[in-house]
Design a protein around this motif. Structure first.
Motif, PDB file in Angstrom:
ATOM      1  N   ALA A  38     -16.834 -24.188 -19.055  1.00  0.00           N
ATOM      2  CA  ALA A  38     -18.134 -24.739 -19.416  1.00  0.00           C
ATOM      3  C   ALA A  38     -18.668 -24.140 -20.712  1.00  0.00           C
ATOM      4  O   ALA A  38     -18.464 -22.958 -20.996  1.00  0.00           O
ATOM      5  CB  ALA A  38     -19.127 -24.491 -18.290  1.00  0.00           C
ATOM      6  N   SER A  85     -26.106 -31.150 -15.109  1.00  0.00           N
ATOM      7  CA  SER A  85     -25.750 -30.747 -13.750  1.00  0.00           C
ATOM      8  C   SER A  85     -26.899 -31.078 -12.818  1.00  0.00           C
ATOM      9  O   SER A  85     -28.070 -31.083 -13.228  1.00  0.00           O
ATOM     10  CB  SER A  85     -25.439 -29.250 -13.698  1.00  0.00           C
ATOM     11  OG  SER A  85     -25.086 -28.836 -12.398  1.00  0.00           O
ATOM     12  N   GLN A 128     -27.311 -24.840 -13.376  1.00  0.00           N
ATOM     13  CA  GLN A 128     -26.608 -25.000 -14.638  1.00  0.00           C
ATOM     14  C   GLN A 128     -25.373 -24.111 -14.681  1.00  0.00           C
ATOM     15  O   GLN A 128     -25.443 -22.936 -14.324  1.00  0.00           O
ATOM     16  CB  GLN A 128     -27.533 -24.623 -15.802  1.00  0.00           C
ATOM     17  CG  GLN A 128     -27.067 -25.091 -17.157  1.00  0.00           C
ATOM     18  CD  GLN A 128     -27.091 -26.617 -17.268  1.00  0.00           C
ATOM     19  OE1 GLN A 128     -27.869 -27.280 -16.601  1.00  0.00           O
ATOM     20  NE2 GLN A 128     -26.216 -27.157 -18.104  1.00  0.00           N
ATOM     21  N   PRO A 129     -24.220 -24.652 -15.078  1.00  0.00           N
ATOM     22  CA  PRO A 129     -23.032 -23.801 -15.192  1.00  0.00           C
ATOM     23  C   PRO A 129     -23.206 -22.753 -16.275  1.00  0.00           C
ATOM     24  O   PRO A 129     -23.886 -22.985 -17.277  1.00  0.00           O
ATOM     25  CB  PRO A 129     -21.915 -24.787 -15.539  1.00  0.00           C
ATOM     26  CG  PRO A 129     -22.601 -25.960 -16.152  1.00  0.00           C
ATOM     27  CD  PRO A 129     -23.931 -26.048 -15.466  1.00  0.00           C
ATOM     28  N   GLU A 130     -22.587 -21.618 -16.068  1.00  0.00           N
ATOM     29  CA  GLU A 130     -22.649 -20.538 -17.041  1.00  0.00           C
ATOM     30  C   GLU A 130     -21.526 -20.712 -18.069  1.00  0.00           C
ATOM     31  O   GLU A 130     -20.464 -21.242 -17.748  1.00  0.00           O
ATOM     32  CB  GLU A 130     -22.506 -19.199 -16.318  1.00  0.00           C
ATOM     33  CG  GLU A 130     -23.602 -18.954 -15.290  1.00  0.00           C
ATOM     34  CD  GLU A 130     -23.305 -17.770 -14.395  1.00  0.00           C
ATOM     35  OE1 GLU A 130     -22.228 -17.156 -14.576  1.00  0.00           O
ATOM     36  OE2 GLU A 130     -24.139 -17.461 -13.528  1.00  0.00           O
ATOM     37  N   GLU A 162     -17.611 -20.643 -17.313  1.00  0.00           N
ATOM     38  CA  GLU A 162     -17.332 -21.002 -15.917  1.00  0.00           C
ATOM     39  C   GLU A 162     -16.347 -22.168 -15.867  1.00  0.00           C
ATOM     40  O   GLU A 162     -16.393 -23.072 -16.696  1.00  0.00           O
ATOM     41  CB  GLU A 162     -18.651 -21.397 -15.239  1.00  0.00           C
ATOM     42  CG  GLU A 162     -18.534 -21.823 -13.791  1.00  0.00           C
ATOM     43  CD  GLU A 162     -19.880 -22.236 -13.215  1.00  0.00           C
ATOM     44  OE1 GLU A 162     -19.903 -23.155 -12.376  1.00  0.00           O
ATOM     45  OE2 GLU A 162     -20.918 -21.646 -13.608  1.00  0.00           O
ATOM     46  N   ILE A 189     -15.215 -25.581 -14.511  1.00  0.00           N
ATOM     47  CA  ILE A 189     -15.876 -26.717 -13.866  1.00  0.00           C
ATOM     48  C   ILE A 189     -15.005 -27.971 -13.958  1.00  0.00           C
ATOM     49  O   ILE A 189     -14.228 -28.139 -14.890  1.00  0.00           O
ATOM     50  CB  ILE A 189     -17.239 -27.037 -14.514  1.00  0.00           C
ATOM     51  CG1 ILE A 189     -17.079 -27.377 -16.013  1.00  0.00           C
ATOM     52  CG2 ILE A 189     -18.226 -25.887 -14.313  1.00  0.00           C
ATOM     53  CD1 ILE A 189     -18.326 -27.956 -16.665  1.00  0.00           C
ATOM     54  N   ARG A 224     -15.560 -31.986 -14.495  1.00  0.00           N
ATOM     55  CA  ARG A 224     -16.614 -32.818 -15.055  1.00  0.00           C
ATOM     56  C   ARG A 224     -16.073 -34.193 -15.412  1.00  0.00           C
ATOM     57  O   ARG A 224     -14.857 -34.421 -15.447  1.00  0.00           O
ATOM     58  CB  ARG A 224     -17.224 -32.160 -16.291  1.00  0.00           C
ATOM     59  CG  ARG A 224     -16.270 -31.981 -17.469  1.00  0.00           C
ATOM     60  CD  ARG A 224     -17.058 -31.780 -18.761  1.00  0.00           C
ATOM     61  NE  ARG A 224     -17.924 -32.943 -19.001  1.00  0.00           N
ATOM     62  CZ  ARG A 224     -18.938 -32.941 -19.869  1.00  0.00           C
ATOM     63  NH1 ARG A 224     -19.218 -31.870 -20.572  1.00  0.00           N
ATOM     64  NH2 ARG A 224     -19.673 -34.040 -20.045  1.00  0.00           N
ATOM     65  N   VAL A 283     -21.255 -32.363 -14.932  1.00  0.00           N
ATOM     66  CA  VAL A 283     -20.539 -31.600 -13.910  1.00  0.00           C
ATOM     67  C   VAL A 283     -20.315 -32.450 -12.664  1.00  0.00           C
ATOM     68  O   VAL A 283     -21.215 -33.149 -12.193  1.00  0.00           O
ATOM     69  CB  VAL A 283     -21.339 -30.335 -13.530  1.00  0.00           C
ATOM     70  CG1 VAL A 283     -20.649 -29.582 -12.402  1.00  0.00           C
ATOM     71  CG2 VAL A 283     -21.526 -29.430 -14.744  1.00  0.00           C
ATOM     72  N   ARG A 335     -18.899 -27.404  -9.562  1.00  0.00           N
ATOM     73  CA  ARG A 335     -19.089 -26.108 -10.220  1.00  0.00           C
ATOM     74  C   ARG A 335     -18.133 -25.060  -9.684  1.00  0.00           C
ATOM     75  O   ARG A 335     -17.649 -25.132  -8.568  1.00  0.00           O
ATOM     76  CB  ARG A 335     -20.525 -25.614 -10.007  1.00  0.00           C
ATOM     77  CG  ARG A 335     -21.539 -26.206 -10.978  1.00  0.00           C
ATOM     78  CD  ARG A 335     -22.800 -25.357 -11.032  1.00  0.00           C
ATOM     79  NE  ARG A 335     -22.526 -24.005 -11.523  1.00  0.00           N
ATOM     80  CZ  ARG A 335     -23.412 -23.005 -11.462  1.00  0.00           C
ATOM     81  NH1 ARG A 335     -24.599 -23.202 -10.927  1.00  0.00           N
ATOM     82  NH2 ARG A 335     -23.097 -21.813 -11.931  1.00  0.00           N
ATOM     83  N   ARG A 336     -17.907 -24.043 -10.535  1.00  0.00           N
ATOM     84  CA  ARG A 336     -17.103 -22.877 -10.182  1.00  0.00           C
ATOM     85  C   ARG A 336     -15.770 -23.273  -9.536  1.00  0.00           C
ATOM     86  O   ARG A 336     -15.437 -22.833  -8.446  1.00  0.00           O
ATOM     87  CB  ARG A 336     -17.914 -21.925  -9.308  1.00  0.00           C
ATOM     88  CG  ARG A 336     -19.070 -21.350 -10.114  1.00  0.00           C
ATOM     89  CD  ARG A 336     -19.866 -20.290  -9.433  1.00  0.00           C
ATOM     90  NE  ARG A 336     -20.916 -19.836 -10.355  1.00  0.00           N
ATOM     91  CZ  ARG A 336     -21.953 -19.096 -10.001  1.00  0.00           C
ATOM     92  NH1 ARG A 336     -22.082 -18.703  -8.747  1.00  0.00           N
ATOM     93  NH2 ARG A 336     -22.860 -18.740 -10.893  1.00  0.00           N
TER      94      ARG A 336
END
Length: 214
Positions: free
Chosen positions: A122, A128, A134-136, A139, A141, A143, A148, A151-152
């Motif tokens: 990300a 998101s 919100q993705p960091e 990270e 993801i 999509r 997104v 996540r993670r």
């Protein structure tokens, strides 16, 4: 659709052993959990948890800065919910395969996708859903063109692409790390395809394996 899905090189660099078997199913007939899918869940719940495979995913989460004791890999979270929850027949099918093989599997409504799925690191500004946050930056993801979808890596999926009882076309992402072999990954895909065909005899299933260097 299958040919357009890709994994970014930055993800491959993070875990060169990563592979994903992508399965699409067109013409599904889903519905509420029934005795058949309930039996699949019960059989999977009786299988001994393969902690070595789950530990590999915890290591992968740590590699991009996530804390797996707080945001658990999907298969880790699932194995902690015994007996397995009843969702709907198609979700029950892939959850049973996920637990049986200690294999993270994401199942989503293909018709809700905009553009192809891709697994990336990300940038941190991707759209998101509020519930996911919100993705960091950095990270991992999944999509599509909108934003997104998970996540993670495989922690939690968005509501937008969730499989419902009305879903007729679906995509399943079966994600592998060592020590799982590619042969077992393919076997899990075959088992999932068999369950989907049992639910929907007219379903049309296709698959594609994405592994290192491919």
């Amino acid at each position: 659709m299958l040919d357009d899905i890709w994994v970014d090189d930055s993800v491959r660099a993070l875990r060169p052993d990563f592979a994903v078997l992508i399965v699409t199913a067109h013409g599904l007939r889903n519905g509420p959990t029934d005795d058949r899918s309930r039996a699949w869940l019960a059989a999977a719940s009786a299988v001994e948890v393969q902690t070595d495979k789950i530990d590999a995913w915890k290591d992968a989460y740590r590699a991009f800065g996530a804390k797996p004791q707080r945001t658990r890999p999907s298969v880790d979270a699932l194995t902690r919910r015994m007996p397995l929850p009843e969702i709907n027949r198609v979700v029950d099918a892939y959850n049973s395969i996920s637990v049986k093989h200690a294999l993270p599997i994401g199942g989503e409504d293909l018709d809700k996708y905009v553009g192809p799925a891709r697994l990336v690191r990300a940038s941190g500004d991707e759209a998101s859903e509020e519930a996911l946050g919100q993705p960091e930056p950095g990270e991992v993801i999944w999509r599509d063109d909108i934003g997104v979808t998970c996540r993670r890596w495989n922690w939690r999926q968005v509501v937008r692409t969730r499989l419902t009882e009305e879903t007729t076309n679906a995509i399943f992402l079966l994600e592998r790390l060592e020590p799982m072999s590619l042969e077992e990954l393919k076997q899990a895909g075959e088992e999932l395809s068999e369950l989907l065909t049992e639910l929907s005899p007219e379903v049309r299933i296709s698959s594609r394996l994405l592994s290192s260097g491919k």
